[in-house]
Enzyme design. Structure first.
Site, PDB file in Angstrom:
ATOM      1  N   LYS A 117       0.855  -1.202   0.000  1.00  0.00           N
ATOM      2  CA  LYS A 117       0.000   0.000   0.000  1.00  0.00           C
ATOM      3  C   LYS A 117       0.885   1.245   0.000  1.00  0.00           C
ATOM      4  CE  LYS A 117      -3.866   1.753   2.912  1.00  0.00           C
ATOM      5  NZ  LYS A 117      -4.661   1.417   4.126  1.00  0.00           N
ATOM      6  N   SER A 198      -9.690   1.123   3.259  1.00  0.00           N
ATOM      7  CA  SER A 198      -8.876   2.004   2.469  1.00  0.00           C
ATOM      8  C   SER A 198      -7.775   1.246   1.749  1.00  0.00           C
ATOM      9  CB  SER A 198      -8.259   3.102   3.353  1.00  0.00           C
ATOM     10  OG  SER A 198      -7.228   2.590   4.187  1.00  0.00           O
ATOM     11  N   SER A 222      -9.824  -1.225   7.452  1.00  0.00           N
ATOM     12  CA  SER A 222      -9.208  -0.978   6.142  1.00  0.00           C
ATOM     13  C   SER A 222      -8.542  -2.175   5.481  1.00  0.00           C
ATOM     14  CB  SER A 222      -8.201   0.166   6.238  1.00  0.00           C
ATOM     15  OG  SER A 222      -8.890   1.369   6.414  1.00  0.00           O
TER      16      SER A 222
END
Ligand SMILES: *[C@@H]1O[C@H](CO)[C@@H](O)[C@H](O)[C@H]1NC(C)=O
Ligand SMILES: *[C@@H]1O[C@H](CO)[C@@H](O)[C@H](O)[C@H]1NC(C)=O
Ligand SMILES: *[C@@H]1O[C@H](CO)[C@@H](O)[C@H](O)[C@H]1NC(C)=O
Ligand SMILES: *[C@@H]1O[C@H](CO)[C@@H](O)[C@H](O)[C@H]1NC(C)=O
Ligand SMILES: *[C@@H]1O[C@H](CO)[C@@H](O)[C@H](O)[C@H]1NC(C)=O
Ligand SMILES: *[C@@H]1O[C@H](CO)[C@@H](O)[C@H](O)[C@H]1NC(C)=O
Ligand SMILES: *[C@@H]1O[C@H](CO)[C@@H](O)[C@H](O)[C@H]1NC(C)=O
Length: 526
Positions: A117, A198, A222
């Site tokens: 990420k 997310s 997330s």
């Protein structure tokens, strides 16, 4: 392409089909006699060992898939320009040392491409920006703690995954999976539903076979939520089981780094590499007491559900209204859990659940104040950066409001955070309340009923990932596994436990996965 999607999902889908059909790389099997699509880490290592596959071929395959699929899916933000170099190096090492040496029997990730990420720092040619133009050009001091462990294990950092910008802490108005740099991430199972927030890019990319395995981060939902919506497996580790050093923070009290993969075994192999002490995140020292000496893979047991006590809190975790399909699906899953030897402790209650999930828990109050403190210290630590404080990020957004879509999506959470003044009386009270809620809620029901895990429906099955929120504020771990599809849209089942209970959660989720095998490749349809 983002514009196309909003103009006509149908047109986008046609283009997408064209891209698939015109691809010269679609039938990779033809070249290697080994199908990379859906291959697990164990499959890939076996193929390496039998000279059916090299890391270079593997990286080339994923780079082609990224070129082919990413213009629509937008799961990948940057590709590592040195990925092929590292692949060649891994191939040479394997040749020189042989697949049977200690290095390779210890590290399942040697030569395996991974996407991290974009809030996880890499000290290489790639940027680390949390999806924001404000951090473009910033220079990190070193690799994030988890990235250092990955490289040491021989993993190849293939690139950076898209995310909800700033891990969805800029405002609550942007769509899940959107960032200014990455654009709008798209769910490969159904191009018109959410990929969820997310760590969306990680889940999208691994679901669509653009990479072997990925890392996401979670502060509240997330990892678990995008895993649920993209039909993959997410492990949200106990807070500080994995280092947060070098990760763009929200709050170290809740932030955790964990794998998002296609199978429980893949996720566990990644977990084995990234856990452990990091002197740049001292909280990892205390938490390392939970890590089994022989690692986590020993808990990948087909009979892992035998004798496990699993709690069911029907309200709100299985509140499907009159949706008979979901009701039947989970009825069947409960039956499977029992058949596999689990003891279901049904009709439990978390007495303070409404306060935990409500507005007055103190979570938001604590997070906004903590975010300002920890983001400011992250920005100050950078070797170079266009912005050095939250105030400067806010000013950057105002100055570049078109680029950062400030008119559309706002930056309300940022403004709220900026208005805080450290951990004062209000924040202290909020933090105390959160501790009390965890102790009197989740922990109490777990201990009183001697539970190994609590089970909950995830994603589409409930209006909001409720169990993840309970786990988030207490620093508890959770694992989500695919549980079904409504039309084309996936949903998962989440198992949560007390701090350090990863071994039991792995046994439970692996045995459930093996008994049900629900995951299927994405359909790429509107
Ligand atoms: C892919 O290649 C294999 C092996 O050459 C072949 O048997 C198969 O028919 C091909 N599949 C497609 C879709 O072209
Ligand atoms: C990092 O950002 C710079 C500035 O936009 C860009 O030129 C460069 O290509 C980016 N790096 C990678 C690996 O994409
Ligand atoms: C971690 O703790 C050691 C002493 O135990 C201390 O010297 C060091 O500064 C701490 N590191 C951080 C990043 O807090
Ligand atoms: C569920 O019940 C509500 C009324 O309670 C009704 O309006 C709705 O149509 C029902 N949905 C389904 C799928 O049956
Ligand atoms: C399914 O519906 C029945 C009847 O409303 C209810 O008793 C049961 O708890 C539901 N099952 C699940 C798994 O939600
Ligand atoms: C939570 O608080 C916000 C204002 O801070 C309010 O708009 C919202 O309605 C509240 N939600 C609930 C469920 O109380
Ligand atoms: C995709 O999701 C939308 C919205 O839920 C739904 O209307 C549509 O039927 C789904 N598409 C497929 C192919 O299932």
């Amino acid at each position: 392409m983002a514009a196309l999607l909003t103009i006509s999902p149908f047109l986008a889908f046609l283009l997408f089909l064209l891209a698939i059909l015109s691809s010269d790389s679609y039938n990779f099997t033809a070249h290697t006699q080994f199908s990379i699509r859906e291959a697990t880490i164990d499959d890939l290592q076996l193929a390496f060992q039998h000279n059916k596959l090299t890391s270079r071929q593997l990286v080339e395959f994923y780079l082609r898939e990224i070129r082919r699929l990413n213009p629509i899916l937008k799961g990948v933000l940057e590709v590592n320009p040195d990925a092929l170099f590292h692949a060649d190096k891994a191939d040479q090492e394997r040749k020189a040392k042989g697949a049977a040496t200690a290095l390779f029997s210890r590290s399942k990730l040697h030569g395996i491409p991974i996407l991290v990420k974009d809030n996880i720092a890499t000290k290489d040619k790639m940027n680390t920006t949390a999806g924001s133009f404000a951090l473009l050009g910033s220079v990190v001091r070193r690799d994030a703690g988890v990235v250092r462990k990955l490289r040491k294990a021989g993993a190849i950092i293939l690139g950076k995954a898209t995310l909800s910008e700033w891990s969805y802490f800029r405002s609550d108005q942007a769509p899940a999976g959107w960032s200014a740099r990455g654009g709008q991430g798209v769910n490969p199972y159904n191009l018109s539903v959410t990929p969820c927030s997310s760590s969306s890019g990680s889940a999208i990319s691994v679901a669509a076979n653009m990479v072997a395995v990925t890392l996401g981060t979670e502060t509240d939902g997330s990892i678990l939520c995008p895993s649920s919506w993209n039909s993959v497996v997410g492990i949200k580790p106990t807070v500080s089981l994995t280092s947060r050093a070098g990760v763009v923070p929200i709050s170290p009290r809740q932030d955790t780094v964990g794998p998002i993969c296609r199978t429980v075994a893949d996720a566990v192999h990644v977990l084995d590499v990234i856990v452990g002490i990091d002197n740049n995140d001292n909280a990892t020292i205390e938490t390392s007491k939970y890590i089994p000496k022989a690692g986590y893979a020993q808990f990948l047991k087909r009979d892992g559900l035998k004798g496990k006590r699993i709690g069911i809190v029907r309200n709100p975790f299985f509140d499907f209204g009159n949706n008979t399909f979901l009701n039947q699906t989970f009825k069947q899953h409960f039956k499977t859990l029992r058949q596999e030897g689990a003891i279901l402790v049904d009709h439990l209650e978390i007495t303070n659940i409404e306060e935990i999930l409500g507005n007055s828990s103190g979570e938001h109050t604590a997070l906004v104040a903590e975010f300002k403190i920890f983001l400011n210290s992250y920005l100050k630590e950078l070797v170079a950066s266009p912005v050095r404080s939250l105030a400067e990020v806010i000013a950057f957004n105002n100055k570049n409001s078109k680029l950062e879509k400030v008119k559309e999506y706002g930056q309300g959470t940022f403004l709220k955070a900026e208005s805080t003044k450290g951990i004062g009386d209000v924040e202290k009270a909020a933090l105390l309340n959160l501790e009390k809620l965890a102790k009197n809620g989740f922990e109490k029901v777990m201990r009183k009923n001697k539970l190994d895990a609590l089970v909950a429906a995830g994603g589409l099955a409930t209006p909001y990932p409720l169990l993840p929120q309970v786990l988030a504020t207490g620093g508890f771990p959770g694992i989500i596994v695919p549980a079904g599809y409504i039309d084309s849209v996936p949903f998962g089942v989440c198992f949560g436990g007390l701090r350090g209970s990863e071994p039991k959660l792995i046994e439970i989720s692996y045995a459930f996965e093996q008994a049900t095998k629900i995951r299927k490749s994405p359909s790429f349809k509107d």
